[in-house]
Design a protein around this motif. Structure first.
Motif, mmCIF file in Angstrom:
data_model
loop_
_atom_site.group_PDB
_atom_site.id
_atom_site.type_symbol
_atom_site.label_atom_id
_atom_site.label_comp_id
_atom_site.label_asym_id
_atom_site.label_seq_id
_atom_site.Cartn_x
_atom_site.Cartn_y
_atom_site.Cartn_z
ATOM 1 N N ASN A 287 5.972 46.992 27.798
ATOM 2 C CA ASN A 287 4.581 47.573 27.860
ATOM 3 C C ASN A 287 4.127 48.486 28.733
ATOM 4 O OD1 ASN A 287 3.875 46.077 25.504
ATOM 5 N ND2 ASN A 287 3.224 44.045 26.687
ATOM 6 N N PRO A 309 6.997 41.802 22.794
ATOM 7 C CA PRO A 309 6.009 42.499 21.946
ATOM 8 C C PRO A 309 6.717 43.663 20.948
ATOM 9 C CG PRO A 309 6.025 43.280 24.107
ATOM 10 C CD PRO A 309 6.955 41.998 24.110
ATOM 11 N N ILE A 310 7.438 43.073 19.872
ATOM 12 C CA ILE A 310 8.111 44.078 19.223
ATOM 13 C C ILE A 310 7.203 45.043 18.388
ATOM 14 C CG2 ILE A 310 8.468 42.651 16.996
ATOM 15 C CD1 ILE A 310 11.301 44.519 18.628
ATOM 16 N N GLY A 311 5.895 44.626 18.046
ATOM 17 C CA GLY A 311 4.936 45.531 17.537
ATOM 18 C C GLY A 311 4.990 46.814 18.515
ATOM 19 N N ASN A 312 4.842 46.589 19.767
ATOM 20 C CA ASN A 312 4.605 47.815 20.627
ATOM 21 C C ASN A 312 5.819 48.646 20.692
ATOM 22 O OD1 ASN A 312 1.982 46.533 21.215
ATOM 23 N ND2 ASN A 312 2.538 45.812 23.082
ATOM 24 N N VAL A 314 7.497 49.423 17.927
ATOM 25 C CA VAL A 314 7.364 50.155 16.731
ATOM 26 C C VAL A 314 6.220 51.153 17.133
ATOM 27 C CG1 VAL A 314 6.559 50.238 14.453
ATOM 28 C CG2 VAL A 314 8.106 48.250 15.540
ATOM 29 N N ASN A 315 5.192 50.489 17.455
ATOM 30 C CA ASN A 315 3.911 51.535 17.716
ATOM 31 C C ASN A 315 3.973 52.651 18.619
ATOM 32 O OD1 ASN A 315 2.735 50.064 15.665
ATOM 33 N ND2 ASN A 315 1.262 48.962 16.951
ATOM 34 N N LYS A 316 4.873 52.262 19.780
ATOM 35 C CA LYS A 316 5.028 53.455 20.828
ATOM 36 C C LYS A 316 6.121 54.022 20.488
ATOM 37 C CE LYS A 316 4.151 51.949 24.892
ATOM 38 N NZ LYS A 316 4.270 50.945 26.324
#
Ligand SMILES: NC(=O)c1ccc[n+]([C@@H]2O[C@H](COP(=O)([O-])OP(=O)(O)OC[C@H]3O[C@@H](n4cnc5c(N)ncnc54)[C@H](O)[C@@H]3O)[C@@H](O)[C@H]2O)c1
Ligand SMILES: [Zn+2]
Ligand SMILES: [Zn+2]
Lengths: 384, 163
Positions: A287, A309-312, A314-316
């Motif tokens: 993060n 936070p694997i979604g982050n 991907v998104n970042k």
């Protein structure tokens, strides 16, 4: 011989056990001169690593003198003074050939996800380790390196793990000249990672921990900034703020599964063991890195799952790079760096403790007592 | 290269392939050996002299292995069960953690059988705690004593009430 003996979580003692024998033609038996306790040993000591059997001897950072060699050993000779990388590597498998010595496929029957490691539970091959008077060293012509005459023994023992691990942490960060690098953890590995980040051209190095004496040490040793996460409401916001609200170019996790700092992670990870330890530092690393940044992980986690936070990621568009250090690959370069004075490993040694007092040594290192940075155990036979 | 020929029907195949762009570079020296799979020139096989469990994600044991602390007793039974499941399964790791805890009890029983009463305080490094964290230790002991006394008093009261 005298050896460290694991009895259960937070319980170890020094006890007599039979001396190791040659079990494979390429084995050597090494008489240990000194051996360290590593942050990785703490994960075993705290009972976080599955298949840690009672009666095992830990210790994967050691130097010693070759006492005997098997018939298949060609290069190493009895009497050689060697440093032994913590990875057990065959040198022949596809992974060793690619210099992934931490990922050898011929040294650990119990798990395919990790190569063999000395004294690191049956999940890493069931080998006894070097916190003892003698140790069995497989593939003796591959791992062990004769210690150069001019090298201090404390430097040699730290080259078996801590220095290469810290260096590889920085290397995997893919640091570009001028990058801002954040290192989580001011233990021996984090300290070394901070020091090495400069060698790759970092423009700013920031270390995060919550143990004040370690922050003081790293600030001075690695000439970097160091901050206590207990003094900030949110470490991620803090790091964003001091990087112009952009995030760091590179974040390094040098903490692993014993991380503090988040009650939910601590309870589910370290107390209830619903995850493979607590992933607080990795969470912060993901993060607080910039978009498109790199997260380098050398902190050790268990084999099950962790909440990150694997979604982050991907998104970042974050790149995650991680591994057990490939000690053998890095040794030639690191010996040069020690010789040139770029790295002074022995300066991190804070305690020298007789092997007989192994229980106290573990407790001191685990509970961070007496300003402990790195403890070395000395077996009785090495003290005469 | 054969592969180039093989994929010549795909326009632009491999034009951007760059060994330096291998995501693990420079951690991994790319040699192409991956495509030979497990067919390397294997080291001599260590002889099995003790029971060694092996992951079911590999066909057999590795060329060398540790022979310390082979599975035994109840914990051994649980470990053998665990190894029926892959490293990808909770049925592998959770039984192993359980076996580790059972093994602790077996370790104490083993000590007692050998006439050795384990000094758990010494094993936990309380000597160092006394030396470097005396106030912390005193606090811990006091809290433990208070909790025990409270528990004793409450149970006494409860049993008295029942009577
Ligand atoms: N990949 C490898 O090859 C390799 C090799 C050696 C060690 N390791 C791992 O590296 C990690 C560090 O090893 P070490 O010897 O320095 O251990 P250590 O226990 O001495 O140091 C860990 C430090 O992290 C700090 N910390 C705890 N929670 C934190 C958080 N949330 N944020 C920042 N800091 C936090 C602790 O206070 C401590 O100072 C361990 O997980 C160890 O297993 C990996
Ligand atoms: Zn280590
Ligand atoms: Zn190999």
């Amino acid at each position: 011989m005298l050896a460290m003996n694991y009895r259960g979580p937070f319980r170890v003692r020094a006890e007599q056990k039979p001396e190791p024998e040659i079990e494979h033609p390429e084995d050597a038996i090494v008489r240990v001169l000194r051996s360290c306790i590593c942050g990785s040993d703490l994960h075993l000591y705290h009972g976080l690593v599955p298949d840690t059997r009672v009666g095992s001897t830990f210790g994967h950072e050691f130097i010693g003198i070759v006492e005997a060699v098997g018939p298949g050993v060609q290069k190493l000779k009895v009497g050689d003074k060697v440093l032994v990388p913590f990875n057990i590597a065959c040198g022949k498998c596809a992974f060793c050939k690619q210099e992934l010595y931490g990922n050898c496929h011929e040294s650990n029957p119990e798990a395919t996800a990790v190569g063999g490691i000395f004294g690191y539970s049956h999940t890493a091959g069931g080998f006894d380790g070097g916190q003892a008077e003698y140790v069995r060293v497989p593939y003796a012509d591959v791992g062990p390196l004769v210690i150069p005459e001019d090298m201090h023994p404390d430097d040699a023992v730290l080259l078996t793990d801590v220095v290469p691990t810290g260096y590889q942490a920085a290397e995997m960060g893919g640091i570009k000249k001028g990058d801002t690098v954040v290192v989580f953890g001011a233990g021996p590995v984090g300290i070394m990672a901070a020091k090495c980040a400069w060698l790759f051209g970092a423009g700013r190095v920031i270390v995060i921990d919550h143990i004040e004496y370690r922050l003081d040490f790293v600030r001075n040793y690695a000439q970097c900034e160091a901050y206590n996460f207990r003094s900030m409401t949110d470490p991620v916001v803090f790091l964003k703020k001091i990087t112009d609200w952009f995030g760091a170019d590179v974040c390094i996790d040098a903490v692993g599964s014993d991380a503090a700092g988040n009650a939910m992670q601590t309870i589910t990870g370290r107390k209830m063991m619903l995850q493979a330890g607590s992933a607080t530092a990795l969470h912060w690393a993901i993060n607080s890195v910039k978009k498109g940044g790199i997260v380098s992980i050398v902190g050790v986690y268990g084999p099950t799952d962790n909440l990150v936070p694997i979604g982050n990621v991907v998104n970042k568009g974050i790149t995650i790079r991680a591994n057990q250090a490939s000690v053998k690959r890095l040794l030639p370069r690191l010996i040069e760096h020690v010789r040139s004075g770029y790295i002074d490993p022995k300066a991190i040694v804070s305690h020298r403790i007789p092997l007989e007092e192994v229980a106290d040594a573990y407790h001191i290192f685990s509970a961070k007592l007496d300003n402990c940075i790195k403890p070395i155990l000395i077996p009785p036979s090495a003290r005469q | 290269m054969d592969l180039e020929k093989k994929f010549s029907h795909i326009k632009g195949w491999g034009v951007d392939a760059d060994p330096d762009n291998e995501p693990t570079y420079p951690m991994k020296k790319y040699t192409g050996d991956d495509h030979q799979r497990l067919n390397w020139d294997r080291p001599v096989q260590q002889t099995l002299t003790a029971e060694v469990l092996h992951s079911n994600e590999r066909p057999e044991v590795s060329a060398v292995f540790g022979t310390t602390c082979p599975p035994s007793g109840w914990s051994g039974k649980i470990r053998r069960y665990a190894f029926k499941h892959s490293e990808s399964s909770y049925l592998h790791w959770l039984p192993l953690l359980l076996a580790d805890r059972v093994n602790v009890v077996e370790g104490i029983a083993d000590d007692l059988r050998k006439g050795h009463i384990p000094n758990i305080f010494a094993e936990k490094g309380w000597k160092a705690e006394w030396k470097y964290n005396r106030t912390g230790l005193i606090k811990k002991v006091t809290v433990a004593a208070l909790v025990t006394t409270a528990a004793v008093l409450i149970t006494k009261k409860l049993t008295a009430k029942k009577r």
